[in-house]
Design an enzyme around this catalytic site. Sequence first.
Site, PDB file in Angstrom:
ATOM      1  N   CYS A 162       0.876  -1.179  -0.004  1.00  0.00           N
ATOM      2  CA  CYS A 162      -0.111  -0.043  -0.037  1.00  0.00           C
ATOM      3  C   CYS A 162       0.748   1.217  -0.063  1.00  0.00           C
ATOM      4  O   CYS A 162       0.266   2.360  -0.128  1.00  0.00           O
ATOM      5  CB  CYS A 162      -1.027   0.159   1.288  1.00  0.00           C
ATOM      6  N   HIS A 206      -2.693   7.123   2.276  1.00  0.00           N
ATOM      7  CA  HIS A 206      -3.399   5.631   2.000  1.00  0.00           C
ATOM      8  C   HIS A 206      -4.751   5.606   2.342  1.00  0.00           C
ATOM      9  O   HIS A 206      -4.982   5.758   3.357  1.00  0.00           O
ATOM     10  CB  HIS A 206      -2.399   4.675   2.183  1.00  0.00           C
ATOM     11  N   ASN A 217     -10.285   0.369  -0.421  1.00  0.00           N
ATOM     12  CA  ASN A 217      -8.731   0.363  -0.292  1.00  0.00           C
ATOM     13  C   ASN A 217      -8.175  -0.244  -1.579  1.00  0.00           C
ATOM     14  O   ASN A 217      -8.373  -1.657  -1.963  1.00  0.00           O
ATOM     15  CB  ASN A 217      -8.405  -0.725   0.901  1.00  0.00           C
TER      16      ASN A 217
HETATM   17  O1  UT7 Z   1      -4.264  -1.225   3.410  1.00  0.00           O
HETATM   18  C1  UT7 Z   1      -3.318  -2.253   4.209  1.00  0.00           C
HETATM   19  C2  UT7 Z   1      -3.292  -1.793   5.593  1.00  0.00           C
HETATM   20  N1  UT7 Z   1      -4.444  -2.334   6.204  1.00  0.00           N
HETATM   21  C3  UT7 Z   1      -5.098  -1.382   7.131  1.00  0.00           C
HETATM   22  O2  UT7 Z   1      -4.500  -0.255   7.265  1.00  0.00           O
HETATM   23  C4  UT7 Z   1      -6.283  -1.900   8.051  1.00  0.00           C
HETATM   24  C5  UT7 Z   1      -6.162  -1.382   9.197  1.00  0.00           C
HETATM   25  N2  UT7 Z   1      -7.450  -1.950  10.198  1.00  0.00           N
HETATM   26  C6  UT7 Z   1      -8.598  -1.632   9.713  1.00  0.00           C
HETATM   27  O3  UT7 Z   1      -8.935  -0.791   8.809  1.00  0.00           O
HETATM   28  C7  UT7 Z   1      -9.723  -2.308  10.448  1.00  0.00           C
HETATM   29  O4  UT7 Z   1      -9.065  -3.249  11.674  1.00  0.00           O
HETATM   30  C8  UT7 Z   1     -10.552  -3.239   9.744  1.00  0.00           C
HETATM   31  C9  UT7 Z   1     -11.562  -2.350   8.996  1.00  0.00           C
HETATM   32  C10 UT7 Z   1      -9.746  -4.246   9.136  1.00  0.00           C
HETATM   33  C11 UT7 Z   1     -11.430  -4.223  10.847  1.00  0.00           C
HETATM   34  O5  UT7 Z   1     -12.242  -3.220  11.825  1.00  0.00           O
HETATM   35  P1  UT7 Z   1     -12.311  -3.570  13.358  1.00  0.00           P
HETATM   36  O6  UT7 Z   1     -12.831  -2.370  14.050  1.00  0.00           O
HETATM   37  O7  UT7 Z   1     -10.687  -3.468  13.696  1.00  0.00           O
HETATM   38  O8  UT7 Z   1     -12.965  -4.903  13.578  1.00  0.00           O
HETATM   39  P2  UT7 Z   1     -12.424  -6.320  13.868  1.00  0.00           P
HETATM   40  O9  UT7 Z   1     -11.303  -7.015  13.094  1.00  0.00           O
HETATM   41  O10 UT7 Z   1     -11.892  -6.090  15.358  1.00  0.00           O
HETATM   42  O11 UT7 Z   1     -13.869  -7.097  14.066  1.00  0.00           O
HETATM   43  C12 UT7 Z   1     -14.880  -6.619  15.082  1.00  0.00           C
HETATM   44  C13 UT7 Z   1     -15.886  -7.425  14.896  1.00  0.00           C
HETATM   45  C14 UT7 Z   1     -15.721  -9.052  14.846  1.00  0.00           C
HETATM   46  O12 UT7 Z   1     -16.739  -9.833  15.429  1.00  0.00           O
HETATM   47  P3  UT7 Z   1     -16.683 -10.218  16.974  1.00  0.00           P
HETATM   48  O13 UT7 Z   1     -15.626 -11.156  17.039  1.00  0.00           O
HETATM   49  O14 UT7 Z   1     -16.345  -8.959  17.686  1.00  0.00           O
HETATM   50  O15 UT7 Z   1     -17.930 -10.939  17.033  1.00  0.00           O
HETATM   51  C15 UT7 Z   1     -15.564  -9.482  13.337  1.00  0.00           C
HETATM   52  O16 UT7 Z   1     -15.834 -10.756  13.328  1.00  0.00           O
HETATM   53  O17 UT7 Z   1     -16.623  -7.603  13.617  1.00  0.00           O
HETATM   54  C16 UT7 Z   1     -16.662  -8.571  12.982  1.00  0.00           C
HETATM   55  N3  UT7 Z   1     -16.612  -8.357  11.401  1.00  0.00           N
HETATM   56  C17 UT7 Z   1     -17.626  -7.919  10.441  1.00  0.00           C
HETATM   57  N4  UT7 Z   1     -18.855  -8.006  10.883  1.00  0.00           N
HETATM   58  C18 UT7 Z   1     -19.716  -7.260   9.882  1.00  0.00           C
HETATM   59  C19 UT7 Z   1     -15.463  -8.358  10.643  1.00  0.00           C
HETATM   60  N5  UT7 Z   1     -15.902  -8.026   9.566  1.00  0.00           N
HETATM   61  C20 UT7 Z   1     -17.172  -7.848   9.485  1.00  0.00           C
HETATM   62  C21 UT7 Z   1     -17.861  -7.466   8.281  1.00  0.00           C
HETATM   63  N6  UT7 Z   1     -19.240  -7.027   8.669  1.00  0.00           N
HETATM   64  N7  UT7 Z   1     -17.491  -7.027   7.145  1.00  0.00           N
END
Ligand code: UT7
Length: 314
Positions: free
Chosen positions: A112, A240, A270
């Site tokens: 990225c 980014h 992204n």
């Molecule tokens: O470009 C490359 C570099 N990458 C980045 O910069 C990414 C940086 N990270 C992020 O942007 C965020 O961490 C994400 C957008 C990837 C994820 O968001 P988050 O707030 O960190 O969510 P999480 O992974 O902690 O997941 C929270 C909950 C989980 O459920 P439980 O375990 O709390 O029940 C996931 O299973 O959200 C759930 N979840 C979803 N729910 C609905 C994960 N994806 C989804 C989804 N829809 N699409």
Amino acid sequence: MSGSRIVALGHYQPPKVLTNDDLAALVDTDDEWIRTRVGIRSRHIAEDESLVDLATEAAQKALANGGRTPAEIDLVVVATCTAIERSPNTAAAVAARLGIRSPAAYDINTVCSGFSYALATADHAIRAGSARRALVIGAERMSDTLDWTDRSTCVIFGDGAGAALVEAQEDGGEAGIGPVVWGSVPEKGDAVVITGWDPVISQQGQSVFRWATTQLAPLAREACERAGIDPAELKGFVPHQANLRIIDAIANKLGLTDAVVARDVVDSGNTSAASIPLAFSKLVERGELSPGDPVLLFGFGGGLAYAGQVVRCP
Ligand code: UT7
């Protein structure tokens, strides 16, 4: 010579748009989760267009916007992490499509942050006298790396390309591309992985989120210092486009109040190495930035690598 400058930008996105509701029909997700956690409303997904098609379209637009012909280009750099072909590389394939004769042509993969790395190497080549006029392209078909049953990734990424026409600056004026601040955290490299022959992307989202929101603002500030500019003087900030919450956190830490902040993640998702030139090109096309405006570009992601520089708006 006083370095190089971006003289024109161009971008291309495939016409097919996937909305959050479209994705909710595929996996257990919903529009509200995606909008509040990431900020995305929709993304473009390539169907028949190859990576080279996307890159070539963006490059053609940058050339047209800059009033230059392929014959005037002697360097092509493509930043991408989604090239399937190993040889010829993407840059050579784009050069062949455009009819550019005997350019230096290479790909860069720092995921990225790739566009800022590519822009720095083009600037360095021009400063060293090894090139005079370059096309610097960020292009990705992230959809090739997606598992459409994995809701944690398939809602995040999109496809597209952006390109910059970069030329030697011979008027003795201020450099149009400032010094790059670049680096990586290799011991955290497994936080974003795209591996194997049929690669599928996965990431430790929270770990990358923490790194981006706690470690990157000082590095972005350093890029401003190295360009001799206070962040408060920036007219634009094009980071980014990974997550709206990351973009706003870094912008707040930099104390940006008046700068136009790119938020193209909302409509494009992204797009990895394409996200910065895509977002920058759209801001310029819409007239939200003016020629000469100081703009901070800052890429970060897989690697974990980062790179940023202050540029003057074309
Ligand atoms: O470009 C490359 C570099 N990458 C980045 O910069 C990414 C940086 N990270 C992020 O942007 C965020 O961490 C994400 C957008 C990837 C994820 O968001 P988050 O707030 O960190 O969510 P999480 O992974 O902690 O997941 C929270 C909950 C989980 O459920 P439980 O375990 O709390 O029940 C996931 O299973 O959200 C759930 N979840 C979803 N729910 C609905 C994960 N994806 C989804 C989804 N829809 N699409």
